[in-house]
Scaffold this motif. Structure first.
Motif, PDB file in Angstrom:
ATOM      1  N   ILE A 140       0.837  -1.210   0.000  1.00  0.00           N
ATOM      2  CA  ILE A 140       0.000   0.000   0.000  1.00  0.00           C
ATOM      3  C   ILE A 140       0.870   1.258   0.000  1.00  0.00           C
ATOM      4  O   ILE A 140       0.598   2.225  -0.727  1.00  0.00           O
ATOM      5  CB  ILE A 140      -0.947  -0.014   1.214  1.00  0.00           C
ATOM      6  N   LEU A 141       1.944   1.248   0.791  1.00  0.00           N
ATOM      7  CA  LEU A 141       2.818   2.421   0.844  1.00  0.00           C
ATOM      8  C   LEU A 141       3.572   2.633  -0.460  1.00  0.00           C
ATOM      9  O   LEU A 141       4.040   3.743  -0.728  1.00  0.00           O
ATOM     10  CB  LEU A 141       3.811   2.280   2.005  1.00  0.00           C
ATOM     11  N   ALA A 142       3.713   1.575  -1.264  1.00  0.00           N
ATOM     12  CA  ALA A 142       4.434   1.707  -2.532  1.00  0.00           C
ATOM     13  C   ALA A 142       3.614   2.407  -3.603  1.00  0.00           C
ATOM     14  O   ALA A 142       4.167   2.818  -4.629  1.00  0.00           O
ATOM     15  CB  ALA A 142       4.860   0.328  -3.037  1.00  0.00           C
ATOM     16  N   VAL A 186      -9.797   2.071  -3.444  1.00  0.00           N
ATOM     17  CA  VAL A 186      -8.749   2.627  -4.298  1.00  0.00           C
ATOM     18  C   VAL A 186      -7.401   1.940  -4.066  1.00  0.00           C
ATOM     19  O   VAL A 186      -6.779   1.432  -5.002  1.00  0.00           O
ATOM     20  CB  VAL A 186      -8.610   4.151  -4.065  1.00  0.00           C
ATOM     21  N   LEU A 187      -6.943   1.910  -2.812  1.00  0.00           N
ATOM     22  CA  LEU A 187      -5.577   1.457  -2.545  1.00  0.00           C
ATOM     23  C   LEU A 187      -5.431  -0.061  -2.583  1.00  0.00           C
ATOM     24  O   LEU A 187      -4.546  -0.591  -3.266  1.00  0.00           O
ATOM     25  CB  LEU A 187      -5.113   2.002  -1.187  1.00  0.00           C
ATOM     26  N   LEU A 188      -6.285  -0.771  -1.845  1.00  0.00           N
ATOM     27  CA  LEU A 188      -6.149  -2.228  -1.788  1.00  0.00           C
ATOM     28  C   LEU A 188      -6.283  -2.902  -3.149  1.00  0.00           C
ATOM     29  O   LEU A 188      -5.474  -3.786  -3.478  1.00  0.00           O
ATOM     30  CB  LEU A 188      -7.163  -2.803  -0.794  1.00  0.00           C
ATOM     31  N   PRO A 189      -7.284  -2.548  -3.971  1.00  0.00           N
ATOM     32  CA  PRO A 189      -7.366  -3.209  -5.285  1.00  0.00           C
ATOM     33  C   PRO A 189      -6.120  -3.025  -6.137  1.00  0.00           C
ATOM     34  O   PRO A 189      -5.732  -3.923  -6.881  1.00  0.00           O
ATOM     35  CB  PRO A 189      -8.584  -2.539  -5.932  1.00  0.00           C
ATOM     36  N   GLN A 190      -5.476  -1.860  -6.052  1.00  0.00           N
ATOM     37  CA  GLN A 190      -4.268  -1.642  -6.831  1.00  0.00           C
ATOM     38  C   GLN A 190      -3.068  -2.348  -6.210  1.00  0.00           C
ATOM     39  O   GLN A 190      -2.173  -2.819  -6.928  1.00  0.00           O
ATOM     40  CB  GLN A 190      -3.971  -0.141  -6.919  1.00  0.00           C
ATOM     41  N   ALA A 191      -3.039  -2.430  -4.876  1.00  0.00           N
ATOM     42  CA  ALA A 191      -1.888  -3.038  -4.204  1.00  0.00           C
ATOM     43  C   ALA A 191      -1.876  -4.551  -4.358  1.00  0.00           C
ATOM     44  O   ALA A 191      -0.817  -5.170  -4.247  1.00  0.00           O
ATOM     45  CB  ALA A 191      -1.893  -2.660  -2.722  1.00  0.00           C
ATOM     46  N   VAL A 192      -3.040  -5.152  -4.609  1.00  0.00           N
ATOM     47  CA  VAL A 192      -3.101  -6.614  -4.699  1.00  0.00           C
ATOM     48  C   VAL A 192      -2.192  -7.129  -5.800  1.00  0.00           C
ATOM     49  O   VAL A 192      -1.470  -8.117  -5.629  1.00  0.00           O
ATOM     50  CB  VAL A 192      -4.559  -7.066  -4.934  1.00  0.00           C
ATOM     51  N   THR A 193      -2.213  -6.478  -6.940  1.00  0.00           N
ATOM     52  CA  THR A 193      -1.374  -6.915  -8.057  1.00  0.00           C
ATOM     53  C   THR A 193       0.099  -6.832  -7.704  1.00  0.00           C
ATOM     54  O   THR A 193       0.879  -7.735  -8.016  1.00  0.00           O
ATOM     55  CB  THR A 193      -1.664  -6.064  -9.300  1.00  0.00           C
ATOM     56  N   ALA A 194       0.500  -5.755  -7.032  1.00  0.00           N
ATOM     57  CA  ALA A 194       1.904  -5.604  -6.654  1.00  0.00           C
ATOM     58  C   ALA A 194       2.305  -6.589  -5.566  1.00  0.00           C
ATOM     59  O   ALA A 194       3.453  -7.035  -5.515  1.00  0.00           O
ATOM     60  CB  ALA A 194       2.158  -4.171  -6.189  1.00  0.00           C
TER      61      ALA A 194
END
Length: 302
Positions: A162-164, A187-195
């Motif tokens: 998330i911090l990234a 917003v944040l969690l859905p994008q962080a899942v891929t990373a």
């Protein structure tokens, strides 16, 4: 072609790399030949020692039940540890000190203790303080130890993922009136899942291998534990180790391949379609922020 981190090797560097590659291949071939020759001299390559693995009895009686218990413990541990790790990872980023500090203490405490000790403590706890049966106790202890350790590791994975993300993602969410909880979940969690997916799968591989600790110390009938029984019956210790190692490699290769496919699918599904949101779409996201002026709730434009 030269980049910031890498210079294209010149003629001398290419020759040196070629020589080193040849030397490495020769040394590796010599090592393989030495191992093969030593095993042949000790009689470890006799077909009689490998033959049990060509029959169904060795697999259906020993290896497949052990593999099933390994996967069961790993699956239960991951299913429990992942949401628990997400909870503590998000809690460590809380604005409230009374939430952030206890979460940090829990994560650092369980991350610092070896998973084997956690299994042993859990086994003693279930033996002395619960009514868990002797047959089920090893599974409970293994899953508990794996959950406590891996949840703390996954909490750091979630927090780092998330911090990234670019700070502009959070600022944009706040600009349209989303609260912090909505920003995190929408917003944040859905994008962080891929990373985070590669790190999560790597941790799943670790969980699969760490189930062997329960078989060694508390008698859980996982794959490595059933291997010892098989080797005692067929007198093929080295051969059974080789076969079990291959099974672990295949299982972990399947996991990593599935993760690569899933990561690519998630990345493709999250690509922008170029569509423009209309007023109705914005109103569904945040009705209070639509109507003329953000934050005022008025719909009359001057």
């Amino acid at each position: 072609m030269t980049s910031v981190l890498y210079d294209t090797p010149g003629p001398r560097a290419k020759r040196r790399n070629a020589v080193l590659s040849v030397v490495f291949v020769v040394l590796l071939a010599l090592l393989v030949w030495w191992v093969w020759r030593t095993m042949d001299d000790k009689g470890q390559l006799k077909w009689a020692l490998w033959q049990p693995f060509t029959t169904s009895q060795a697999w259906t009686t020993y290896l497949l039940p052990g593999l099933g218990d390994t996967l069961k413990a790993a699956a239960l541990s991951m299913v429990i540890a992942l949401p628990l790790g997400a909870f503590f990872g998000i809690a460590r980023m809380s604005d409230h000190r009374w939430v952030r500090v206890p979460a940090g203490v829990v994560v650092e405490f369980f991350r610092s203790i070896p998973v084997l000790l956690l299994m042993l403590f859990a086994n003693e706890f279930f033996a002395r303080s619960t009514n868990v049966t002797t047959e089920d106790r090893p599974l409970y202890a293994v899953v508990t130890g794996l959950v406590l350790y891996n949840a703390s590791v996954l909490a750091e994975v979630v927090r780092a993922g998330i911090l990234a993300l670019p700070r502009g993602q959070t600022e944009a969410a706040y600009a349209i009136g989303l609260r912090k909880g909505q920003t995190m979940t929408s917003v944040l969690l859905p994008q962080a899942v891929t990373a985070m997916l590669p790190a999560i799968v790597s941790q799943l591989v670790v969980i699969v291998k760490d189930t062997a600790l329960g078989g060694v110390m508390i008698g859980y009938t996982e794959l490595l534990n059933t291997r010892s029984t098989l080797a005692a019956n067929y007198a093929n210790v080295i051969q059974s180790f080789v076969v079990v190692a291959v099974v672990y490699v295949v299982v972990n290769l399947i996991l990593t391949s599935f993760a690569s496919w899933l990561e690519g699918r998630l990345r493709r599904s999250k690509r922008s379609t170029g569509a423009v949101l209309g007023a109705e779409d914005m109103e569904e996201l945040n009705p209070a922020a639509v109507g003329g002026t953000f934050g005022t709730g008025t719909s009359d434009a001057v």
